[in-house]
Scaffold this motif. Structure first.
Motif, PDB file in Angstrom:
ATOM      1  N   ALA A 311      -2.123  -5.234  -3.070  1.00  0.00           N
ATOM      2  CA  ALA A 311      -1.677  -3.838  -3.068  1.00  0.00           C
ATOM      3  C   ALA A 311      -2.480  -3.023  -2.057  1.00  0.00           C
ATOM      4  O   ALA A 311      -1.931  -2.167  -1.346  1.00  0.00           O
ATOM      5  CB  ALA A 311      -1.831  -3.247  -4.462  1.00  0.00           C
ATOM      6  N   PHE A 312      -3.781  -3.280  -1.974  1.00  0.00           N
ATOM      7  CA  PHE A 312      -4.615  -2.586  -0.992  1.00  0.00           C
ATOM      8  C   PHE A 312      -4.164  -2.893   0.430  1.00  0.00           C
ATOM      9  O   PHE A 312      -4.037  -1.990   1.262  1.00  0.00           O
ATOM     10  CB  PHE A 312      -6.074  -2.987  -1.181  1.00  0.00           C
ATOM     11  CG  PHE A 312      -6.944  -2.640  -0.002  1.00  0.00           C
ATOM     12  CD1 PHE A 312      -7.173  -1.314   0.349  1.00  0.00           C
ATOM     13  CD2 PHE A 312      -7.519  -3.642   0.775  1.00  0.00           C
ATOM     14  CE1 PHE A 312      -7.961  -0.995   1.449  1.00  0.00           C
ATOM     15  CE2 PHE A 312      -8.305  -3.329   1.871  1.00  0.00           C
ATOM     16  CZ  PHE A 312      -8.528  -1.996   2.209  1.00  0.00           C
ATOM     17  N   GLN A 313      -3.914  -4.166   0.722  1.00  0.00           N
ATOM     18  CA  GLN A 313      -3.518  -4.545   2.077  1.00  0.00           C
ATOM     19  C   GLN A 313      -2.211  -3.879   2.485  1.00  0.00           C
ATOM     20  O   GLN A 313      -2.064  -3.404   3.614  1.00  0.00           O
ATOM     21  CB  GLN A 313      -3.406  -6.070   2.176  1.00  0.00           C
ATOM     22  CG  GLN A 313      -4.764  -6.772   2.112  1.00  0.00           C
ATOM     23  CD  GLN A 313      -4.635  -8.286   2.096  1.00  0.00           C
ATOM     24  OE1 GLN A 313      -3.949  -8.858   1.247  1.00  0.00           O
ATOM     25  NE2 GLN A 313      -5.293  -8.938   3.030  1.00  0.00           N
ATOM     26  N   ARG A 314      -1.249  -3.824   1.568  1.00  0.00           N
ATOM     27  CA  ARG A 314       0.026  -3.174   1.880  1.00  0.00           C
ATOM     28  C   ARG A 314      -0.166  -1.687   2.137  1.00  0.00           C
ATOM     29  O   ARG A 314       0.389  -1.131   3.092  1.00  0.00           O
ATOM     30  CB  ARG A 314       1.020  -3.383   0.736  1.00  0.00           C
ATOM     31  CG  ARG A 314       1.523  -4.803   0.594  1.00  0.00           C
ATOM     32  CD  ARG A 314       2.734  -4.857  -0.336  1.00  0.00           C
ATOM     33  NE  ARG A 314       2.409  -4.408  -1.691  1.00  0.00           N
ATOM     34  CZ  ARG A 314       1.947  -5.195  -2.654  1.00  0.00           C
ATOM     35  NH1 ARG A 314       1.744  -6.499  -2.400  1.00  0.00           N
ATOM     36  NH2 ARG A 314       1.689  -4.725  -3.854  1.00  0.00           N
ATOM     37  N   ALA A 315      -0.974  -1.046   1.289  1.00  0.00           N
ATOM     38  CA  ALA A 315      -1.194   0.388   1.458  1.00  0.00           C
ATOM     39  C   ALA A 315      -1.929   0.680   2.761  1.00  0.00           C
ATOM     40  O   ALA A 315      -1.574   1.625   3.489  1.00  0.00           O
ATOM     41  CB  ALA A 315      -1.985   0.931   0.267  1.00  0.00           C
ATOM     42  N   PHE A 316      -2.940  -0.105   3.074  1.00  0.00           N
ATOM     43  CA  PHE A 316      -3.718   0.137   4.290  1.00  0.00           C
ATOM     44  C   PHE A 316      -2.840  -0.030   5.537  1.00  0.00           C
ATOM     45  O   PHE A 316      -2.955   0.756   6.489  1.00  0.00           O
ATOM     46  CB  PHE A 316      -4.908  -0.818   4.351  1.00  0.00           C
ATOM     47  CG  PHE A 316      -5.912  -0.456   5.413  1.00  0.00           C
ATOM     48  CD1 PHE A 316      -6.913   0.457   5.143  1.00  0.00           C
ATOM     49  CD2 PHE A 316      -5.855  -1.016   6.683  1.00  0.00           C
ATOM     50  CE1 PHE A 316      -7.843   0.810   6.121  1.00  0.00           C
ATOM     51  CE2 PHE A 316      -6.775  -0.678   7.665  1.00  0.00           C
ATOM     52  CZ  PHE A 316      -7.769   0.244   7.384  1.00  0.00           C
ATOM     53  N   LYS A 317      -1.964  -1.010   5.522  1.00  0.00           N
ATOM     54  CA  LYS A 317      -1.056  -1.217   6.665  1.00  0.00           C
ATOM     55  C   LYS A 317      -0.124  -0.007   6.818  1.00  0.00           C
ATOM     56  O   LYS A 317       0.165   0.433   7.936  1.00  0.00           O
ATOM     57  CB  LYS A 317      -0.240  -2.500   6.446  1.00  0.00           C
ATOM     58  CG  LYS A 317       0.748  -2.819   7.565  1.00  0.00           C
ATOM     59  CD  LYS A 317       0.036  -3.241   8.828  1.00  0.00           C
ATOM     60  CE  LYS A 317       1.003  -3.572   9.956  1.00  0.00           C
ATOM     61  NZ  LYS A 317       1.773  -4.794   9.676  1.00  0.00           N
ATOM     62  N   THR A 318       0.320   0.550   5.695  1.00  0.00           N
ATOM     63  CA  THR A 318       1.173   1.732   5.746  1.00  0.00           C
ATOM     64  C   THR A 318       0.413   2.930   6.311  1.00  0.00           C
ATOM     65  O   THR A 318       0.945   3.697   7.115  1.00  0.00           O
ATOM     66  CB  THR A 318       1.695   2.074   4.332  1.00  0.00           C
ATOM     67  OG1 THR A 318       2.456   0.978   3.830  1.00  0.00           O
ATOM     68  CG2 THR A 318       2.572   3.327   4.349  1.00  0.00           C
TER      69      THR A 318
END
Length: 339
Positions: A311-318
């Motif tokens: 979830a962190f990786q997806r949010a950071f990419k966004t």
């Protein structure tokens, strides 16, 4: 939105080492080369624009700008606040006033004065160091504190210890010469420690009557500014609570001594939303943590309030358009040019 008074940037422009002229540097953040003192007292610049300004102001390999800033600075550059610092009874009182009223200079700054054994005390600067401009800003801030105390005392005084959270720059000669002792880097806090004798030094312009007038004036200004700095308080409180999970608005409101409805209304009055402040707080915390290889991605995810690493990786990419590992790699590729 956190801001910095234009008077700070004008002093930096005078001591900049970049190829850009001071006028061009000031224009880059929307400031005219000169301003009426009253008008200048109302001018401010967004904190990230200030950090970018500092990065533009230094030539490659220049680690001395914060100490030229300290040398060029005069308390009078800070109007009533500067005069209040000079007219305090002692240097200890000057620091207490700085802690209380620095909000008038910049709401990116927060100081704590912590008493140590034997009458000594440590001034701690609470501000992130996520980019070179922020690291330069922290050095400028502590250099300025020493500058103001020296002018108040009428002589050269030195802290007994100096520390910065960020890494050691290529050259430390300027810092060591300015503070009068070696500086610790990669420390737990940005801090200046002074012994009791220094703190009890009388200010040469100590004036009880003038101080009383100035403090009444500053209290009024502080009350006005404190309301405008609500966003900074919310962001700082969110950041503190992130390791325990994503904080709810009602929890933050209670921490700040108000109802959830009042918090919502006051943020709306400033054109802000709780959700956007939380997003910025998480992104800033993530970028700071990712700049340090000692933190795994799982740890960064946990410390920024995510239930899992994915979830962190997806949010950071966004947020950034980069993966966390891509951000970390780019940061370290640029590191030789940033320190």
């Amino acid at each position: 939105m956190s801001t910095v008074r234009s008077s700070v940037l004008r002093v930096v422009a005078r001591v900049a080492s970049s190829a850009e002229e001071p006028e061009a540097l000031l224009a880059s953040v929307g400031l005219a080369p000169a301003a009426d003192p009253l008008e200048a007292s109302r001018e401010s610049v967004d904190e990230e624009a200030y950090y970018a300004f500092l990065e533009r102001a230094v030539a490659p390999g220049d680690d001395g700008l914060p100490y030229r800033y300290g040398a060029a600075l005069h308390p009078d550059d800070f109007s009533a606040l500067g005069l209040a610092l000079k007219t305090a009874p002692t240097l200890r009182d000057s620091l207490r006033r700085l802690v209380r009223y620095v909000l008038l200079l910049s709401d990116t700054l927060e100081y704590e004065l912590r008493d140590d054994p034997g009458g000594a005390a440590t001034l701690v600067l609470l501000r992130p160091h996520h980019r070179r401009g922020a690291r330069l800003a922290n050095e400028c801030a502590l250099a300025a504190v020493v500058s103001v105390l020296r002018e108040a005392a009428g002589r050269r005084i030195a802290p007994v210890a100096v520390a910065f959270c960020h890494g050691r720059p290529d050259s430390v000669a300027e810092a060591h010469a300015w503070f009068g002792r070696p500086v610790e880097y990669d420390a737990r806090a940005n801090a200046l420690t002074f012994d009791a004798a220094t703190l009890d030094t009388p200010a040469k312009l100590a004036d009880a009557g003038l101080s009383s007038f100035l403090l009444a004036h500053l209290e009024g200004l502080r009350a006005e500014r404190a309301d405008r700095s609500l966003v900074s308080s919310v962001r700082a409180t969110v950041t503190d609570l992130l390791p325990d999970g994503l904080p709810k608005k009602v929890v933050i409101a209670r921490r700040l001594g108000m109802s959830e409805r009042t918090l919502h209304r006051r943020l709306a009055d400033q054109g802000e939303t709780f959700q956007e402040i939380v997003r910025r707080a998480r992104q800033e915390a993530a970028e700071t943590l990712l700049s340090d290889d000692r933190h795994t991605l799982a740890e960064v995810a946990f410390l920024t309030g995510f239930a899992d690493q994915s979830a962190f990786q997806r949010a950071f990419k966004t947020w950034t358009g980069r993966t966390p590992l891509g951000f970390r790699a780019a940061y370290h590729d640029a590191a030789p040019h940033l320190l």
